[in-house]
Design a protein around this motif. Structure first.
Motif, PDB file in Angstrom:
ATOM      1  N   HIS A  36       0.852  -1.192   0.000  1.00 15.78           N
ATOM      2  CA  HIS A  36       0.000   0.000   0.000  1.00 15.78           C
ATOM      3  C   HIS A  36       0.884   1.237   0.000  1.00 15.78           C
ATOM      4  O   HIS A  36       2.112   1.122   0.027  1.00 15.78           O
ATOM      5  N   ASP A  84       0.036  -4.050   5.948  1.00 12.82           N
ATOM      6  CA  ASP A  84      -0.754  -3.611   7.106  1.00 12.82           C
ATOM      7  C   ASP A  84      -2.212  -4.046   6.939  1.00 12.82           C
ATOM      8  O   ASP A  84      -2.788  -3.924   5.864  1.00 12.82           O
ATOM      9  N   HIS A 113      -4.629  -1.618  12.732  1.00 11.76           N
ATOM     10  CA  HIS A 113      -3.540  -2.596  12.636  1.00 11.76           C
ATOM     11  C   HIS A 113      -3.930  -3.878  13.375  1.00 11.76           C
ATOM     12  O   HIS A 113      -5.072  -4.030  13.816  1.00 11.76           O
TER      13      HIS A 113
HETATM   14 ZN   LIG Z   1       2.763   0.448   8.115  1.00  7.77          ZN
END
Ligand SMILES: [Zn+2]
Ligand SMILES: [Zn+2]
Length: 424
Positions: free
Chosen positions: A132, A252, A299
């Motif tokens: 990402h 992530d 997360h």
């Molecule tokens: Zn990260």
């Protein structure tokens, strides 16, 4: 804890004493227990250690080991956070395969110097996969792009990354604009250096909603992507299959069903594992509300990492994306161990995994801080000096007179290499 340990040690000594006593009796050696101990010690006489020969190493030294045809080598070139620190660069994973292929998964802030420390010719480092577009996952792409081209990557840098939910939030948009941001840098190198590495990024965008869809297939290597749940629509994780081995790189994410399903039985599975919430508050200075939101919802909390790995059951689970210090490693490990009891690496920069069907060896790399560029794999292409963009009259008119002191260097190099170069 210490008391328990002492009790255990005392109990072990007592048990061994009883065993030795009984052994002596069973062996018909009453009264000769000390002799038996002597024999045991003698049987374990120290191995011969030469004072002048090398011994087997327990660390990895770059540029010192062949990679076997059936072997994968993975090197952590960044395991940390968006906030830069000397000890840990941000997410970056260098995967080397026995067929000669090399892949970089993420190239987060600070990771380019870790890649350089591995002393791999840059022509081989031309494939980057981005999970990402947070800077801790692609913030050193410019350093790899320019520094790599300068040091021997004589081809464009290929980058795979997800489309966004809008074109502006996709990898192509980000990299087209990163290339534009480098306009001055690249223009200044025209006519001076081998131009081939400075071509625009070759970007392959793919749908972030693709579930286990192939995004790369060359030379016996298949790479698939699965969606991740993180920050906005767009992030992904990658699954690499080669030679009967399966490697999973998780970007992530909040723990998700795609990872649970498609990472299953991986030989090595990387997944993020964020700083524990109490440490986010006290050490990272987050508010309690912020710590809960970021540390468990944006997360993966350590306990959730453990639960995920209990589902996936890899041969080796790898946790990263936390500041790994003397006082954070224990709590992270303890929290993971409430939900997972399988093989585990708590990653830090320069950790190395050698993976074959029979073995996974984990070591640390010892690196040279003074590393210079590795050799190029092809002859350099001489630049066309007519492409140089000249200074303005104003700027060139500001040059101090140095010709007399520089000329001896021209004379020296011209003589040594049979050239007839002249000063500007
Ligand atoms: Zn990260
Ligand atoms: Zn992120």
């Amino acid at each position: 804890m210490i008391t328990t340990k002492r009790v255990l040690i005392v109990a072990s000594i007592a048990f061994m004493a009883v065993m030795l006593y009984q052994w002596g009796h069973l062996d018909g050696r009453e009264g000769k227990s000390s002799g038996l101990i002597g024999e045991l010690i003698a049987a374990e006489s120290p191995p011969k250690v030469s004072p002048v020969k090398t011994r087997a190493r327990d660390f990895y030294a770059p540029n010192s080991e062949d990679l076997r045809p059936d072997e994968m080598r993975l090197i952590a070139c960044g395991t940390g956070m968006p906030t830069a620190r000397p000890k840990q660069a941000a997410s970056c994973w260098l995967l080397e395969l026995g067929n000669g292929d090399k892949f970089i998964f993420d190239v987060g802030t600070g990771s380019a110097e870790r890649i350089a420390a591995m002393q791999i010719p840059y022509n081989y480092l031309d494939k980057v996969f981005l999970s990402h577009l947070h800077t801790d996952h692609f913030g050193d792409l410019d350093a790899l792009f320019v520094g790599g081209a300068l040091a021997g990557r004589q081809k464009p840098l290929r980058v795979w990354g997800p489309k966004g939910d809008t074109p502006e939030r996709g990898t192509k948009y980000a990299l087209d604009h990163l290339f534009k941001a480098l306009t001055w840098d690249i223009a200044g190198r025209a006519g001076i250096t081998d131009p081939r590495g400075y071509q625009p990024f070759e970007v392959t965008e793919f749908d972030y909603k693709g579930v286990n869809k192939i995004i790369y297939q060359e030379n016996g290597v298949t790479i698939r992507s699965i969606p991740a749940i993180h920050s906005l629509d767009g992030p992904v994780s990658f699954i690499v299959e080669w030679n009967g081995l399966k490697f999973v790189f998780g970007g992530d994410t909040y723990p998700n069903k795609w990872y649970a399903k498609y990472a299953k039985d991986a030989d090595l599975a990387i997944h993020e594992c964020f700083v524990a919430v109490p440490d986010l508050i006290t050490k990272f200075k987050f508010t309690p509300q912020g710590a809960l939101a970021v540390g468990t919802q944006i997360h993966t909390a350590p306990e959730a990492f453990g639960k995920m790995m209990s589902l996936v059951k890899p041969r080796m689970a790898v946790a990263y994306h936390f500041f790994k210090d003397f006082d954070t490693t224990g709590p992270i490990n303890d929290r993971i161990r409430t939900t997972y009891d399988g093989p585990l690496s708590l990653a830090e920069d320069y950790m190395v995994w050698n993976i074959t069907k029979d073995d996974i060896r984990v070591r640390m790399a010892i690196y040279d801080e003074d590393v210079w560029p590795p050799p190029a794999t092809e002859k350099p292409q001489l630049p066309d000096p007519s492409l140089r963009i000249p200074y303005s009259k104003f700027i060139v008119g500001g040059k101090s007179d140095m010709k007399d002191v520089i000329q001896p260097t021209y004379d020296e190099i011209n003589k040594k290499y049979g050239l007839s170069e002249k000063q500007d």
